[in-house]
Design a protein around this motif. Structure first.
Motif, short mmCIF file in Angstrom:
data_model
loop_
_atom_site.label_atom_id
_atom_site.label_comp_id
_atom_site.label_asym_id
_atom_site.label_seq_id
_atom_site.Cartn_x
_atom_site.Cartn_y
_atom_site.Cartn_z
N GLY A 152 50.96 34.90 47.67
CA GLY A 152 51.68 33.77 48.23
C GLY A 152 52.27 32.79 47.24
N LYS A 153 52.14 33.05 45.96
CA LYS A 153 52.67 32.09 44.99
C LYS A 153 54.21 32.05 45.04
CE LYS A 153 48.88 30.75 42.71
NZ LYS A 153 47.87 31.70 43.15
N PHE A 154 54.75 30.85 45.04
CA PHE A 154 56.20 30.63 44.93
C PHE A 154 56.98 31.33 46.06
CE2 PHE A 154 54.18 31.18 40.72
CZ PHE A 154 53.96 29.84 40.48
N GLY A 155 56.35 31.45 47.20
CA GLY A 155 57.00 32.06 48.36
C GLY A 155 56.72 33.54 48.52
N CYS A 156 56.05 34.15 47.57
CA CYS A 156 55.69 35.57 47.69
C CYS A 156 54.79 35.79 48.91
CB CYS A 156 54.95 36.04 46.43
SG CYS A 156 55.96 36.16 44.96
N LEU B 85 62.70 24.25 53.90
CA LEU B 85 62.23 25.06 52.77
C LEU B 85 61.18 26.01 53.32
CD1 LEU B 85 61.98 25.42 49.60
CD2 LEU B 85 60.16 23.72 49.74
N HIS B 86 61.22 27.28 52.89
CA HIS B 86 60.26 28.24 53.39
C HIS B 86 59.10 28.39 52.40
CE1 HIS B 86 63.68 29.21 55.94
NE2 HIS B 86 62.79 29.69 56.79
N LEU B 87 57.90 28.25 52.92
CA LEU B 87 56.70 28.35 52.09
C LEU B 87 55.78 29.42 52.64
CD1 LEU B 87 55.78 24.55 51.90
CD2 LEU B 87 56.95 25.86 50.15
N SER B 88 55.09 30.12 51.74
CA SER B 88 54.03 31.01 52.19
C SER B 88 52.84 30.15 52.61
CB SER B 88 53.61 31.95 51.06
OG SER B 88 52.89 31.24 50.08
N GLU C 196 50.86 29.01 49.60
CA GLU C 196 51.50 27.88 48.93
C GLU C 196 51.25 26.58 49.70
OE1 GLU C 196 55.84 28.18 46.77
OE2 GLU C 196 55.53 29.09 48.70
N ARG D 150 62.36 31.23 43.61
CA ARG D 150 61.83 31.26 44.98
C ARG D 150 61.83 32.70 45.45
NH1 ARG D 150 58.36 28.11 46.58
NH2 ARG D 150 58.74 28.75 48.72
N LEU E 287 55.25 32.96 56.68
CA LEU E 287 56.09 31.89 56.14
C LEU E 287 56.21 30.75 57.13
CD1 LEU E 287 59.17 33.63 54.46
CD2 LEU E 287 57.33 32.42 53.32
N ASP F 6 51.82 36.41 51.35
CA ASP F 6 50.39 36.09 51.32
C ASP F 6 49.57 37.36 51.36
OD1 ASP F 6 50.14 33.23 51.32
OD2 ASP F 6 51.02 33.25 53.33
#
Lengths: 203, 567
Positions: free
Chosen positions: B182-186, A4-7, A10, B130, A164, B188
């Motif tokens: 950066g929320k929900f993969g946006c 799963l890709h996360l910032s 996040e 996402r 990411l 940063d």
């Protein structure tokens, strides 16, 4: 399992609250988030190590009280009990001590019998940029040894992967489970007292 | 308009934090020309940004997709809006809502068809979607049904809307959440923080909202054309500009202020420095004094048009109105002397209420752009909360005594002193404010009880130091519960405006005060509290629309007033 890709934002949000949900005070939880983001910046997935550390903590498999043993040749941090020392608790303390001690060329720091040594190493490196001279295992109980005269580099100091991070989903599921422990269950009373409650939006 | 940029420190000192950072004053904040919306519009105008409508696929009911793009000299940013059919039973401003009239993403660049298709599958889901680092902002909005219906009917019949009706709401749609960083993969914030146009606080979020406001005008004119055909007319330019975009804001803003003390200090320092610079001026140019007096007239009208249901806020508005009348009487005489701006400020301190004092601050800055606008560039910082483990406990105690002495003035004993607690609910992570002694969950509170935590830290420090004046690293080994507070104290050393100098968990705390403080820095106006927990506001009211910015005065919209009825 798929990643799963996360910032990084996040990642920080969830890791901090997962550590808090596991019972750590806010300050230590914040350090867990910093360490997770640092690992991600190095191009490493922090979830597997964090998941083990969190599970160790909530599974009652780790000591949370740290004591500093006087020793002639090193500063020693160890558990005040029989079980391995929690990396989430001892990592920030180890980073504190190494930041203080490293100015002395003869300095040595030993963190004894840690449940997830790799996490302690990352904590120290994220703060000081220094790597260990000795470590028995990354994700199994073992010692971490820091030495001013022989420490390896903890990182290149460069951000390997900006923006990411891909996290292992099974490990992330464990992190998420602990994150949910930081949330307060909703009740009819709290729902009806929340901001925005009771207003019919027909304006 | 006034003196050149000032580089030396102002002669008048900045207001003390004990005065500025109290909830009672924070809750009376007004937007100023340093507010984020204002600085964004100045930049866009100054750099000659271009704006275009790249896609407009709405059906007869106004449902579909619109893409609006802003071109800076170097970059492009595109707002991708999805307009939906929202069943009435799902219409709510709360975080826990699951459907909205419109949802949007701000895309970094110009989106391809594939990007738009990807967003169409995710943006309407909001928190459940996402996103990628190409998306910089995620948001949603609901229509003001009353105004939407009225304006559509009037425009389709070839008439302009009734200004009174329009003024009563102020916007066609209101955003109910705008997420960035950066929320929900946006993406940063770190990914875009080195772009000059986005370095300032919340600039990317403000850009998204401003473009969304443009969408609301396009949508209503489209619906009027569909209904009225050749009889339909577009909104008159002055009406288009008067329409802002609404926003409903709740408890989510408070934790932000707690997490970003260095940023809060930068915001307040800029504003207070601006005030001190103006007050320090020995003279006021004729043109500047005339501009101030014109603005005062305008501000009085603005306040007279500020009508809310909340009786407490309405009483404050009425007092403000009376105060401004007093100020109007006194101002010409006060300005006709040396140090005119300090004289008028001192008059405000002696004779006006808190709301009027804070509005006076905004008024004083307004005609002094050349003197203060450079400070807008100082309202962002590279934040870093760092622990100093080598600090001696005696030094830490001295530091706390010097900068957290304000805690001693608070009543922190007894159950009422920590009657409330801030937390995230498991229901869509909605931030809530609980009653500690009546509800479960107090152990899971957010770290917003700074005053209480300082008091506890000081008590443990005193005991520890009595045994051994050791270092922080050793203290935190035994007292890990203080780690957050120690790091915070050390990180804000010397930053006077970093903390809210009140007890945020006391019985009777009004989160609305924190919200207004932050929203004023955004540039919000027409605060419309719906309870102590949340407020509606208007953003960009009176500001130029994107297609009119090039020919407009980017600073000409302070204290927006309603236009004359057009037919």
């Amino acid at each position: 399992m798929a990643a799963l890709h996360l910032s990084f934002g996040e990642l920080s949000f969830y890791c901090c609250r997962a550590a808090f949900g596991a019972g750590l005070p806010w300050g230590l939880a914040e350090d867990a988030a910093v360490t997770a983001v640092w690992l991600a910046q190095q191009g490493r997935d922090p979830a597997p190590l964090l998941a083990v550390a969190l599970a160790s903590l909530t599974g009652d498999a780790a000591e949370t009280a740290v004591k500093q043993e006087p020793a002639e040749t090193a500063t020693v941090l160890m558990a005040d009990g029989e079980r391995p020392l929690s990396a989430l608790v001892s990592g920030p303390s180890a980073a504190d001590w190494w930041q203080v001690l490293k100015q002395d060329p003869a300095a040595r720091l030993v963190v004894r019998n840690v449940d997830v040594p790799g996490w302690v190493i990352a904590c120290i490196a994220s703060r000081t940029g220094d790597g260990p001279t000795g470590v028995q295992a990354d994700d199994g109980p073992g010692d971490v040894v820091m030495s001013a005269d022989g420490g390896g580099a903890g990182s290149s100091g460069e951000t390997a992967h900006a923006g990411l991070v891909a996290v292992d989903q099974s490990a992330w599921t464990i992190v998420q489970r602990h994150f949910h422990l930081s949330l307060v269950p909703s009740t009819d009373a709290s729902r009806s007292a929340g901001a925005g409650a009771g207003l019919v939006d027909t304006d | 308009m006034t003196a050149a940029v000032q580089t030396s420190p102002p002669a008048v000192p900045l207001r003390p934090a004990d005065e500025v950072m109290r909830l009672s004053r924070m809750g009376a904040s007004f937007p100023t020309r340093l507010s984020f919306m204002r600085s964004l519009l100045r930049r866009m105008h100054g750099e000659g940004w271009r704006f275009e409508q790249r896609r407009f696929d709405l059906d007869a009911q106004g449902f579909g997709t619109v893409v609006l793009t802003a071109h800076t000299p170097e970059q492009a940013y595109s707002l991708v809006v999805f307009s939906h059919d929202l069943p009435p039973e799902k219409r709510t401003d709360r975080v826990i809502a699951e459907a909205w009239d419109a949802t949007f993403s701000l895309y970094d660049g110009i989106p391809s068809d594939a990007d738009i298709a990807r967003l169409a599958a995710n943006t309407p889901k909001q928190e459940a979607g996402r996103f990628t680092s190409r998306e910089l902002v995620l948001g949603r909005a609901n229509r003001s049904l009353r105004l939407f219906s009225h304006v559509t009917a009037r425009l389709s019949a070839g008439q302009q809307p009734d200004i009174g009706t329009l003024s009563g709401v102020g916007y066609l749609m209101r955003t109910t959440a705008v997420y960035g960083s950066g929320k929900f993969g946006c993406g940063d914030r770190a990914l875009i923080a080195d772009r000059p146009e986005l370095q300032g606080a919340f600039q990317v979020e403000m850009l998204a909202v401003w473009l969304f406001r443009w969408f609301t005008v396009m949508l209503i004119e489209h619906l009027a054309r569909v209904r009225g055909g050749d009889s339909a007319v577009p909104l008159a330019p002055e009406v288009r500009d008067f329409l802002g975009v609404g926003n409903a804001t709740g408890l989510g803003m408070a934790p932000f202020l707690g997490r970003h003390p260095q940023l809060v200090h930068a915001w307040v320092t800029a504003r207070e420095t601006a005030l001190a610079r103006v007050r320090s001026l020995a003279e006021g140019a004729d043109e500047t004094r005339a501009a101030f007096l014109r603005l005062l007239v305008r501000a009085r009208q603005h306040v007279s048009e500020w009508q809310v249901d909340d009786p407490q806020q309405m009483a404050r508005i009425e007092e403000l109105h009376q105060d401004l009348a007093r100020l109007s009487e006194a101002a010409p005489g006060l300005l006709d002397a040396t140090t005119p701006w300090d004289r008028i400020w001192q008059f405000g301190q002696a004779r006006l209420g808190v709301e009027a004092q804070e509005l006076l601050l905004a008024l004083l800055l307004e005609p002094h752009g050349a003197l203060v606008d450079d400070l807008a560039d100082r309202m962002h910082v590279s934040e870093h909360l760092a622990l100093d483990p080598a600090m001696r406990l005696s030094e830490l105690r001295r530091l706390i005594a010097a900068q957290q002495g304000w805690v001693d003035a608070l009543a922190l004993d007894g159950p009422e002193a920590e009657a409330r607690f801030w937390y995230y609910s498991e229901e869509k992570l909605e931030p809530r404010l609980g009653h500690r002694h009546a509800e479960p969950g107090g152990m899971l509170e957010m770290p917003l009880a700074f005053a209480r935590d300082i008091r506890r830290l000081v008590a443990d420090l005193a005991q520890a130091e009595a045994v051994d004046d050791t270092i922080v690293a050793a203290f935190l080994l035994r007292h890990p519960q203080h780690r957050h507070t120690v790091r915070r104290v050390q990180s804000i050393a010397g930053l006077d405006y970093a903390e809210v100098r009140d007890n945020l968990v006391a019985d009777g705390v009004r989160p609305i005060d924190l919200l207004r403080f932050k929203l004023a820095f955004f540039g919000a106006s027409k605060f419309d509290p719906k309870s102590d927990l949340w407020t509606r506001i208007t953003l960009f009211q009176g500001a130029p629309q994107p297609d009119g910015l090039a020919d407009a005065d980017p600073d000409g919209w302070a204290f927006a007033i309603r236009p004359v009825q057009v037919n």
